[in-house]
Design an enzyme around this catalytic site. Structure first.
Site, mmCIF file in Angstrom:
data_model
loop_
_atom_site.group_PDB
_atom_site.id
_atom_site.type_symbol
_atom_site.label_atom_id
_atom_site.label_comp_id
_atom_site.label_asym_id
_atom_site.label_seq_id
_atom_site.Cartn_x
_atom_site.Cartn_y
_atom_site.Cartn_z
ATOM 1 N N THR A 1 0.854 -1.184 0.000
ATOM 2 C CA THR A 1 0.000 0.000 0.000
ATOM 3 C C THR A 1 0.890 1.233 0.000
ATOM 4 O OG1 THR A 1 -1.719 1.132 1.226
ATOM 5 C CG2 THR A 1 -0.175 -0.102 2.535
ATOM 6 N N GLU B 1 -4.895 -2.679 4.287
ATOM 7 C CA GLU B 1 -4.600 -3.141 5.652
ATOM 8 C C GLU B 1 -5.755 -3.891 6.290
ATOM 9 O OE1 GLU B 1 -3.772 -0.288 4.344
ATOM 10 O OE2 GLU B 1 -2.023 0.628 5.277
HETATM 11 P P1 ADP Z 1 -8.222 -0.126 -1.744
HETATM 12 O O1 ADP Z 1 -7.348 -0.948 -2.615
HETATM 13 O O2 ADP Z 1 -9.355 -0.897 -1.130
HETATM 14 O O3 ADP Z 1 -8.667 1.165 -2.356
HETATM 15 P P2 ADP Z 1 -6.213 1.283 -0.239
HETATM 16 O O4 ADP Z 1 -5.471 0.753 0.929
HETATM 17 O O5 ADP Z 1 -5.473 1.583 -1.487
HETATM 18 O O6 ADP Z 1 -7.340 0.232 -0.466
HETATM 19 O O7 ADP Z 1 -7.000 2.598 0.158
HETATM 20 C C1 ADP Z 1 -7.703 2.692 1.361
HETATM 21 C C2 ADP Z 1 -8.159 4.118 1.552
HETATM 22 O O8 ADP Z 1 -9.045 4.496 0.492
HETATM 23 C C3 ADP Z 1 -8.928 4.381 2.814
HETATM 24 O O9 ADP Z 1 -8.102 4.571 3.930
HETATM 25 C C4 ADP Z 1 -9.679 5.642 2.439
HETATM 26 O O10 ADP Z 1 -8.860 6.796 2.537
HETATM 27 C C5 ADP Z 1 -10.003 5.416 0.982
HETATM 28 N N1 ADP Z 1 -11.331 4.795 0.861
HETATM 29 C C6 ADP Z 1 -11.620 3.500 0.644
HETATM 30 N N2 ADP Z 1 -12.945 3.315 0.572
HETATM 31 C C7 ADP Z 1 -13.516 4.519 0.768
HETATM 32 C C8 ADP Z 1 -14.865 4.980 0.836
HETATM 33 N N3 ADP Z 1 -15.921 4.186 0.659
HETATM 34 N N4 ADP Z 1 -15.054 6.304 1.072
HETATM 35 C C9 ADP Z 1 -14.021 7.154 1.247
HETATM 36 N N5 ADP Z 1 -12.736 6.770 1.187
HETATM 37 C C10 ADP Z 1 -12.481 5.469 0.955
#
Ligand code: ADP
Length: 544
Positions: free
Chosen positions: A181, A327
């Site tokens: 990440t 995470e």
């Molecule tokens: P993913 O691959 O699931 O996007 P990441 O670890 O790259 O996971 O990103 C996680 C972050 O993305 C969260 O901490 C948040 O800041 C943002 N995020 C994920 N889902 C949402 C949501 N539904 N609304 C707002 N922000 C979100």
């Protein structure tokens, strides 16, 4: 007294065996690079994932060694997901959207030893190979063209195995998969999943009150398989034998719409950018597309605008928002009304659905402000902190940091929210200095450092600004050196040499000074406020 229950370790390979025994004829559909459709079954998945596991072991894989993938979403990636784990290895999905040097760093940091790569991505691999310790490269011939030497053809690799093979011993806490990440500053950080974490995540995710996945569903994971376990979809589909449709490299709404219709998809999962693009096509030709009546969308990765949820509702399609992180495996909260919201008005219901929702079972969630834990009154804001069996308690080969974990063992998410008395989380801000554009992270700090390396720049701050298509895009706020004539075009060209195209800001604001905090740091909250309504000239423009 002791409980009389058996101590059977949770094991993801149980899902693979189950799929082979119970759902052999269920279909796996993949769109190939030439847009033709490849059809296989769970019997194929079961047989070929086991062949892959055996072949990896014959090739020298030892327990816990990393098997990296550099692949789009298709049947061979599904086989790799299950086969790498079955072999006792650790599946490491590489994000093909990152700059080659960054992928190289990640592959090296994880000590990837094997790589399974799409033939169409070999040119990308060759740009970072020298930075890694990858020894054996297995190439999936998606185009049907011969695999160039010295690479190993995936089909020939599978043919080395005879299927007379059994799983190595496994403990439920063994590592099975990992994903990196973005770090705000410094390098990306690796999260390592276990059998236990992913089995429990899968069970919780499939519940009707979470994503609600059934073996009767046809699932389209648009979310890339290199993002947070493809949100757990491959494991869930394997557990239940759900028909699954992989889009391959074709993620444009023009490509997804016919796929949704032809394959009668019932659940599609992806970031808001995908569904923002698709709704425009749907609204342009109302009634043209004949979807399965059960079709619903699972959306996360960035905040989902209420207007988007309403727009899909008008088309009779439910859009369900989830929140999570690499995470957190990733699912941590889901936005669905519970019986406690029965009787609320329509506006209130849509507003609720546009929040990030309530924590799913086994996820503990709290919000922490400067004065400690905040009440769930819908007003008080603080950082979201979470704890649970599928939430990471550390990062691979990194010392524990107070920036990431609290002293009492909770994950600090860097997302800021208020929580209602019914446990609905509404994210209001982010403390991590990152921009999320179309589901992919851009580091403000990396951009600022590069911009400040320009001889005409005195200082610069990069912030996330809401964007109608990409959810967010970076805006660079720049103070030019006295007397220097600096244009947005100069900066764009300068940064294009240093960043992959989609990371380069489209928007630049030249100012006399950047607001600062009392301690002299850039006051980014003031900048975000000032530029919240930035007018994007061409909302449809693609960052590449
Ligand atoms: P993913 O691959 O699931 O996007 P990441 O670890 O790259 O996971 O990103 C996680 C972050 O993305 C969260 O901490 C948040 O800041 C943002 N995020 C994920 N889902 C949402 C949501 N539904 N609304 C707002 N922000 C979100």
């Amino acid at each position: 007294m002791q409980a009389t229950m058996m101590q059977v370790p949770l094991n993801l390979c149980h899902f693979l065996e189950r799929a082979g025994k119970l759902f052999g004829s269920a279909e796996i559909v993949s769109r190939m690079p030439d847009k033709s459709i490849h059809r296989s079954t769970y019997a194929d998945l079961h047989r070929r994932a086991r062949l892959l596991a055996q072949a990896l072991q014959q090739a020298g894989l030892r327990k816990g060694e990393r098997v990296a993938t550099l692949m789009w979403n298709h049947y061979a990636h599904f086989e790799s997901y299950m086969g790498a784990i079955a072999s006792g290895g650790v599946l490491h999905t590489l994000n093909l959207r990152l700059a080659p040097e960054e992928i190289g760093f990640i592959a090296d940091h994880a000590q990837d030893r094997f790589l399974i790569v799409d033939d169409i991505l070999l040119p990308l691999f060759e740009q970072f190979r020298e930075h890694t310790r990858i020894e054996q490269v297995i190439v999936v011939p998606l185009t049907g063209r011969p695999v160039p030497a010295p690479y190993i053809d995936y089909e020939a690799f599978l043919a080395r195995a005879d299927g007379d093979w059994d799983y190595p011993p496994m403990d439920e806490n063994d590592p099975i998969a990992m994903c990196y990440t973005s770090g705000t500053t410094g390098r990306p950080k690796g999260v390592v999943y276990s059998h236990r974490s992913q089995v429990l995540h899968t069970l919780a995710q499939c519940m009707p009150d979470a994503v609600g996945i059934s073996g009767r569903d046809t699932i389209l994971p648009v979310v890339p398989m290199f993002h947070a376990n493809a949100w757990g979809i491959p494991y869930a589909a394997c557990m239940l034998g759900s028909r699954i449709v992989f889009p391959g490299p074709h993620l444009h709404p023009d490509d997804l719409l016919p796929l949704l219709e032809q394959e009668q998809v019932t659940i599609a999962c992806g970031v808001p950018t995908i569904w923002l693009g698709l709704i425009q096509l749907l609204e342009r030709e109302p009634g043209r597309w004949k979807f399965d009546s059960r079709l619903r969308l699972t959306v996360g990765g960035s905040a989902v605008p209420e207007s988007l949820i309403r727009a899909y509702a008008r088309q009779g399609i439910e859009l369900v928002q989830g929140w999570g992180m690499t995470e957190t495996s990733p699912l941590a909260t889901i936005s669905k009304a519970t019986q406690c919201q029965d009787g609320i008005g329509e506006d209130e219901r849509f507003s609720l659905l546009a929040s990030q929702g309530y924590p799913i079972p086994l996820v503990d969630l709290r919000i922490a402000g400067d004065e400690g834990e905040q009440p769930w009154d819908g007003q008080a804001v603080g950082e979201i902190q979470v704890r649970g069996p599928w939430i990471t308690g550390g990062y691979h080969a990194l010392a524990q940091s107070q920036d990431s974990f609290t002293a009492d063992g909770w994950l600090r998410t860097g997302d800021v929210a208020a929580v209602t008395p019914h446990g609905f989380v509404r994210i209001t801000d982010r403390t991590k200095d990152l921009i999320k554009s179309g589901g992919e992270w851009i580091s403000s700090v990396d951009l600022e450092n590069a911009i400040m390396g320009h001889p005409c720049v005195a200082e610069a701050a990069v912030i996330a600004v809401p964007h109608p298509k990409w959810a967010e895009r970076p805006l660079a706020v720049i103070v030019a050196r006295q007397g220097a004539a600096l244009t947005a075009e100069d900066m764009r060209a300068f940064l294009a040499q240093r960043f992959v195209k989609w990371m380069v800001p489209d928007a630049y604001a030249f100012v006399d000074a950047i607001p600062r905090t009392s301690t002299g740091k850039f006051l980014k909250s003031a900048l975000r406020e000032r530029y919240r309504d930035w007018r994007w000239d061409d909302a449809a423009s693609s960052p590449g």
